[in-house]
Motif scaffolding. Structure first.
Motif: not given
Length: 711
Positions: A582, A432-433, A587, A499
């Motif tokens: 996340e 997730n990034q 985040v 993110h």
């Protein structure tokens, strides 16, 4: 007219067969694809197939393989592909049954005895021990998990524990947790294939019950690895030493979480894991060292095939590195890929081809089919495939007129860009990034790994018997401190990390199929892969997150609002809270999320409105006892055992342990849809108590009106 239609059908048939025949020569690449589709289908099932079905699957696979000999040559690969698809499902089921071990079915507190088989560090920076030969109080061996993993909290020094020694402690154990939300990462399945039957923690001293005695070969290798890790850390103090120990032995137990976060934010975490880069750099350095070293002797170079001698030496060193590093999945996969390429050299074939990549993928899938679902497999093969395709295409261009230094710089820049681009979607989906400045960080770090760090590590090991390892470690320290400085600097830049919201269940499958189709298909239809990739990204962009999430402990809820997800408490259930935030692609600290609007707090009761439906989350026995019936709620969530027969829907702690985490949403009719984690994961061997799986619950407006009119 009839003849015209007949000729038209014959032309279509002929054209179709010609398209299939054009795929000859590249069919090996489709073998792991067909196996992977079968494996993925097995893991996506909601119920474990019985033995009769699996016997039928294997018989059908064998039958199709036999039939392929008699069909049209153009159709034979299609029939074989169907056979491989069935075989993939069968192999995954066989592997699932083969690794089966008892799983704890309840929460345990008491004495724990076991032998140390691994030492690492948890996400909370606590020392973590993996134990086998486990003994638990008042539990028969048949019900006792084969392996457990215990986090050791407090001031106990992690390096005071020794491999193969038997420890005793008092701690908490529980079954491996299910997904933090429906459709999320399934740790239960991950633990099943690791052989972990329980996880837990202790806050009491860990005592030695017995010293190592007559250790197995695996334990001796483990002990050697930990001794080497301590030796490296003593030679290189600080985080650089912990980094050196990680890339030389796979022991990350000394790495601080802050350092790991910096490496991830700069897209340099792959330098820490012993994977394709390290194995490739090491074996490549040994290959070049041996080959050019032998070339210094005219007698040897003229009489012997030095290239093949160098390949054998590199293969042996790679195998030793695999054993020394602990043999985790990523390192095993990297060694298989390197071994395939070195064997290609021994057979006078090109080392880096799609055929070699396909062979490595086939071996991994046959050996560990569960690796298909992990980020390591997906990212490593995505990067390798992309590099092979791009550099294969570059062979058509003449760059001999370029200066050597410019060609070297171009290769480094291009390889970093291509590998980063190929792995970015998979990294974003799993973690997730996205590291926006990852290319810069890699250009400043990866070349140093190849020209300084890995050669210095080899030099240190070679000089160790002479007591001169400090020379190699001093050089290695310079490179590692530079990489750590780059990670810290780049991660501190504004906007270093972006993110990404978690994708839907079929996005990655569609994306992977589109990319593979574009690479493997021969002819103009390969551009259909572009359409699949576009569909995957469009689907990803349209993903909606659940309005309300409820943890399987019943102690935490999170409601999605205009400012992001609002959590019901600032501390506690921190792991679940972090996963939710996340997956939302936004985040933030749990304390900040707990201060957002979206719910009403009344003591230990949290009230949330989901459309026209009211949800109450009640914490503690006292708050539950003081509740006046349903208190106007349609759904009540409690971390206690509820015994009252209330007219509303109640999810108490017992029910939540069966259903897992919950997601609540409103459908187009205004009904409240409750999705359980157990419904998504299904009834599988790795689910503790899976026979009690819960399904989707829909509360309709008619139900709501009926309850409101009920006196």
């Amino acid at each position: 007219m009839g003849d015209t239609k007949l000729r038209g059908k014959e032309q279509v048939r002929t054209a179709f067969l010609d398209v299939l025949l054009a795929q000859r020569g590249g069919l090996i690449g489709w073998v792991p694809v067909c196996l992977g589709i079968g494996i993925g289908t097995y893991f996506s099932l909601s119920q474990e197939p019985n033995q009769a079905i699996m016997v039928g699957v294997w018989l059908l696979a064998i039958t199709l393989l036999w039939i392929s000999r008699w069909v049209h040559p153009a159709l034979a690969p299609v029939v074989v592909g169907c056979s491989l698809f069935l075989a993939g499902a069968g192999i995954a089921q066989w592997r699932t049954a083969r690794v089966a071990e008892p799983v704890l079915s309840f929460r345990y507190y008491g004495p724990i005895e076991g032998r140390v088989v691994n030492i690492d560090r948890s996400a909370s920076d606590a020392a973590r021990l993996t134990l086998d030969n486990v003994v638990l109080a008042r539990m028969s061996p048949a019900r006792t998990p084969e392996r457990v993993r215990v986090s050791v909290h407090g001031d106990q020094v992690i390096h005071s524990y020794q491999p193969d020694e038997t420890l005793i402690l008092t701690g908490h154990l529980s079954p491996p947790a299910g997904p933090a939300e429906p459709g999320g990462f399934d740790f239960q399945r991950h633990a099943w294939f690791l052989g972990l039957g329980a996880v837990g923690y202790t806050r009491t001293p860990v005592l030695r019950l017995a010293a190592p005695s007559d250790p197995t070969l695996a334990m001796r290798v483990f002990a050697t690895r930990m001794k080497l890790s301590s030796f490296v850390q003593a030679a290189i103090p600080g985080e650089a030493g912990a980094f050196a120990a990680a890339i030389m032995t796979g022991d990350r137990s000394a790495m601080r979480q802050e350092t790991l976060a910096n490496l991830r934010a700069a897209n340099l975490a792959h330098l820490l894991a012993i994977s394709g880069l390290h194995m490739g750099l090491l074996t490549g350095f040994i290959f070049a060292l041996v080959r050019y070293g032998l070339a210094l002797s005219a007698t040897i170079s003229l009489r012997y095939q030095t290239k093949k001698i160098a390949a054998v030496c590199a293969l042996v060193v790679g195998a030793f590195y695999l054993a020394l590093s602990g043999g985790n999945v990523a390192t095993e996969r990297a060694f298989i890929m390197v071994a395939v390429m070195l064997v290609a050299v021994l057979l006078d074939r090109r080392a880096l081809t799609l055929r070699a990549v396909a062979m490595a993928a086939i071996i991994v899938l046959l050996w560990q089919p569960e690796a298909l679902t992990g980020p390591g497999f997906q990212m490593s093969f995505a990067a390798t495939t992309a590099l092979v395709v791009v550099f294969g295409a570059l062979r058509r261009f003449d760059m001999s007129r370029w200066p050597k230094w410019l060609r070297a710089v171009f290769s480094v820049v291009l390889s970093s860009f291509v590998a980063g681009l190929a792995t970015a979607p998979f990294a974003a989906a799993h973690f997730n990034q996205v590291a926006h400045f990852g290319l810069i960080a890699n250009l400043l770090s990866v070349p140093l790994m190849g020209v300084l760090v890995m050669p210095a590590a080899v030099l240190a090991i070679c000089l160790a018997p002479l007591g001169l390892s400090g020379v190699g470690f001093a050089l290695m320290s310079v490179g590692l401190r530079w990489i750590l400085w780059v990670a810290e600097t780049v991660s501190g830049w504004d906007g270093a990390v972006g993110h990404i919201v978690a994708p839907g269940p079929w996005v990655l499958s569609l994306l992977a199929m589109g990319l593979l189709w574009g690479v493997l298909w021969q002819g103009k239809l390969r551009f259909a892969g572009v359409a699949l990739v576009i569909c995957a990204f469009v689907s990803w962009s349209q993903v909606t997150r659940p309005h309300l999430l409820i943890s399987d402990s019943g102690a935490l809820i999170g409601v999605l609002g205009p400012e992001g997800r609002a959590l019901s408490k600032p501390t506690g259930d921190s792991f679940v809270a972090r996963i939710w935030l996340e997956n939302d692609g936004a985040v933030s600290d749990q304390e900040i999320a707990a201060g957002r609007p979206g719910y009403q707090r009344e003591g230990r009761v949290v009230r949330v409105q989901v459309g026209e439906w009211t949800v109450l989350q009640v914490s503690g026995k006292t708050a539950l006892a003081e509740l006046d019936g349903c208190d106007g709620a349609d759904v009540i969530v409690s971390n206690q055992k509820e015994v009252t027969d209330w007219p509303c829907i109640v999810f108490d702690i017992d029910q939540l342990r069966r259903t897992g985490a919950l997601a609540l949403d409103i459908n187009e009719r205004g009904d409240l849809v409750v999705t359980t984690a157990q419904e998504v994961t299904g009834v599988r061997p790795w689910n503790a108590g899976a026979e009690l799986a819960g399904g989707q619950i829909i509360l309709t407006q008619e139900n709501k009106k009926g309850r409101q009119s009920d006196p």
